[in-house]
Design a protein around this motif. Structure first.
Motif, PDB file in Angstrom:
ATOM      1  N   SER A  49     -23.749   6.235 -18.809  1.00  0.00           N
ATOM      2  CA  SER A  49     -22.600   5.500 -18.276  1.00  0.00           C
ATOM      3  C   SER A  49     -22.187   4.405 -19.257  1.00  0.00           C
ATOM      4  O   SER A  49     -20.991   4.111 -19.412  1.00  0.00           O
ATOM      5  N   LEU A  52     -19.700   5.370 -22.023  1.00  0.00           N
ATOM      6  CA  LEU A  52     -18.292   5.492 -21.640  1.00  0.00           C
ATOM      7  C   LEU A  52     -17.500   4.235 -21.969  1.00  0.00           C
ATOM      8  O   LEU A  52     -16.270   4.285 -22.072  1.00  0.00           O
ATOM      9  N   PHE A  53     -18.202   3.106 -22.136  1.00  0.00           N
ATOM     10  CA  PHE A  53     -17.525   1.822 -22.333  1.00  0.00           C
ATOM     11  C   PHE A  53     -17.921   1.144 -23.644  1.00  0.00           C
ATOM     12  O   PHE A  53     -17.681  -0.043 -23.829  1.00  0.00           O
ATOM     13  N   ALA A 187     -21.053   0.285 -16.555  1.00  0.00           N
ATOM     14  CA  ALA A 187     -19.740  -0.312 -16.322  1.00  0.00           C
ATOM     15  C   ALA A 187     -19.821  -1.831 -16.266  1.00  0.00           C
ATOM     16  O   ALA A 187     -18.926  -2.535 -16.739  1.00  0.00           O
ATOM     17  N   GLY A 190     -20.210  -3.005 -19.770  1.00  0.00           N
ATOM     18  CA  GLY A 190     -18.982  -2.821 -20.536  1.00  0.00           C
ATOM     19  C   GLY A 190     -17.774  -3.507 -19.951  1.00  0.00           C
ATOM     20  O   GLY A 190     -16.658  -3.322 -20.459  1.00  0.00           O
ATOM     21  N   LYS A 191     -17.972  -4.280 -18.875  1.00  0.00           N
ATOM     22  CA  LYS A 191     -16.872  -5.001 -18.214  1.00  0.00           C
ATOM     23  C   LYS A 191     -15.720  -4.050 -17.905  1.00  0.00           C
ATOM     24  O   LYS A 191     -14.546  -4.319 -18.201  1.00  0.00           O
ATOM     25  N   ALA A 192     -16.073  -2.932 -17.280  1.00  0.00           N
ATOM     26  CA  ALA A 192     -15.095  -1.882 -17.010  1.00  0.00           C
ATOM     27  C   ALA A 192     -14.125  -2.274 -15.901  1.00  0.00           C
ATOM     28  O   ALA A 192     -14.423  -3.121 -15.046  1.00  0.00           O
ATOM     29  N   MET A 196     -12.713   2.507 -12.596  1.00  0.00           N
ATOM     30  CA  MET A 196     -13.773   3.259 -13.274  1.00  0.00           C
ATOM     31  C   MET A 196     -15.136   2.957 -12.644  1.00  0.00           C
ATOM     32  O   MET A 196     -15.972   3.856 -12.496  1.00  0.00           O
ATOM     33  N   ARG A 197     -15.358   1.719 -12.260  1.00  0.00           N
ATOM     34  CA  ARG A 197     -16.597   1.381 -11.564  1.00  0.00           C
ATOM     35  C   ARG A 197     -16.682   2.125 -10.235  1.00  0.00           C
ATOM     36  O   ARG A 197     -17.737   2.638  -9.862  1.00  0.00           O
ATOM     37  N   PHE A 269     -12.313  10.085 -16.318  1.00  0.00           N
ATOM     38  CA  PHE A 269     -12.778   9.833 -17.693  1.00  0.00           C
ATOM     39  C   PHE A 269     -12.286  10.896 -18.679  1.00  0.00           C
ATOM     40  O   PHE A 269     -12.614  10.831 -19.864  1.00  0.00           O
TER      41      PHE A 269
END
Length: 288
Positions: A49, A52-53, A187, A190-192, A196-197, A269
């Motif tokens: 995960s 992804l970020f 997430a 990555g401060k998503a 997305m979270r 995604f």
């Protein structure tokens, strides 16, 4: 998964070095209970995960090691005589059998508390808000509203008959919430964006239920050689499970449906989460 498992193994080994202090027996029990086996599914979810970020692999690995410490603590305590009284875990004697009950209790306590120290360390992320977010999210997933509450329901299930709704809630708390944290940790790091979270949480919700349904099936159909742990314990304890309520075929069909839903949650995604889709397929076909 094997590559991720090896990375996490090395990370935990580095965080839990042996010591010359008199309390080294505690560290030995902590290392015994957390090293040398396991699918490492939860840290795998953290690591993938995080990709992804664009999260730093070092930061992601520390978060992955922390969640695995919490998972291993739960297994050590779950195997105690006062809980499920297990003799075998990951193909070898459980911690209280290898050491003693007191050492097993303290090893679990040590892994649980040390996990939060690892997350709170600046080496996990330079932003204190991110570290606080990780600590708070894991505490919720592991505490009375999550895993520990689910474990209490699991003990109550030995003496009371639960319907499918209560069994689903039990397993979401006991197993699913830690899996949900594992998916969301990347997430957080990555401060998503919230959508997305939320997609990862929805994926994790269905993945956790599918995982537990297959666990229930393996407890009925699997062998100790395959699973690396004692089987048939749920039936012996008279617990209501997905299998006892739904039957084997309906339970298996439900797990497969949940795996398909997992893939749908990840469409946001746009192909970058194919590895997580593969995890859902693995979960419903595994024999360990």
């Amino acid at each position: 998964m094997a590559e991720a498992a090896e990375q996490v193994e090395q990370a935990i080994a580095g965080l839990l070095p042996s010591t010359d202090y008199p309390e080294n027996r505690l560290y030995e029990a902590m290392r015994y209970g957390s090293l040398g086996g396991g699918k490492r599914l939860r840290p795998f979810l953290v690591l993938h995960s995080a990709t992804l970020f664009g999260v730093s692999p070092t930061c992601a690995l520390r978060a992955a090691a922390a969640v695995e410490m919490v998972h291993c603590y739960s297994l050590i305590h779950d195997d105690l005589p006062a809980m499920d009284d297990g003799d075998l875990r990951r193909g070898r004697p459980t911690v209280h059998r290898q050491f003693d009950e007191a050492a097993a209790i303290l090893a679990g306590d040590g892994l649980l508390t040390y996990a939060f120290e690892v997350l709170a360390d600046p080496a996990t992320h330079e932003d204190p808000n991110v570290r606080c977010g990780l600590v708070a999210a894991l505490a919720r997933a592991a505490g009375p509203h999550g895993m520990v509450g689910g474990q209490m329901l699991d003990l109550i299930a030995e003496h009371e008959t639960f319907d499918i709704g209560t069994v689903t809630r039990l397993q979401r708390m006991k197993t699913g919430d830690i899996i949900a944290f594992s998916c969301e940790a990347g997430a957080i790091l990555g401060k998503a964006a919230p959508p997305m979270r939320q997609a990862l949480r929805a994926y994790a919700h269905d993945l956790g239920l599918a995982f537990q349904i297959v666990d229930d099936l393996l407890d009925v159909e699997g062998t100790e050689a395959e699973t690396g742990k004692s089987v048939g314990r749920d039936a012996a304890a008279g617990k209501a499970t997905f299998v006892s309520i739904l039957g084997r075929e309906r339970a298996r069909a439900q797990a497969e449906m949940l795996a398909r839903q997992c893939a749908e949650h990840l469409e946001i995604f746009e192909g970058r989460a194919d590895m997580l889709k593969a995890v859902a397929e693995y979960v419903v076909t595994r024999r360990t």
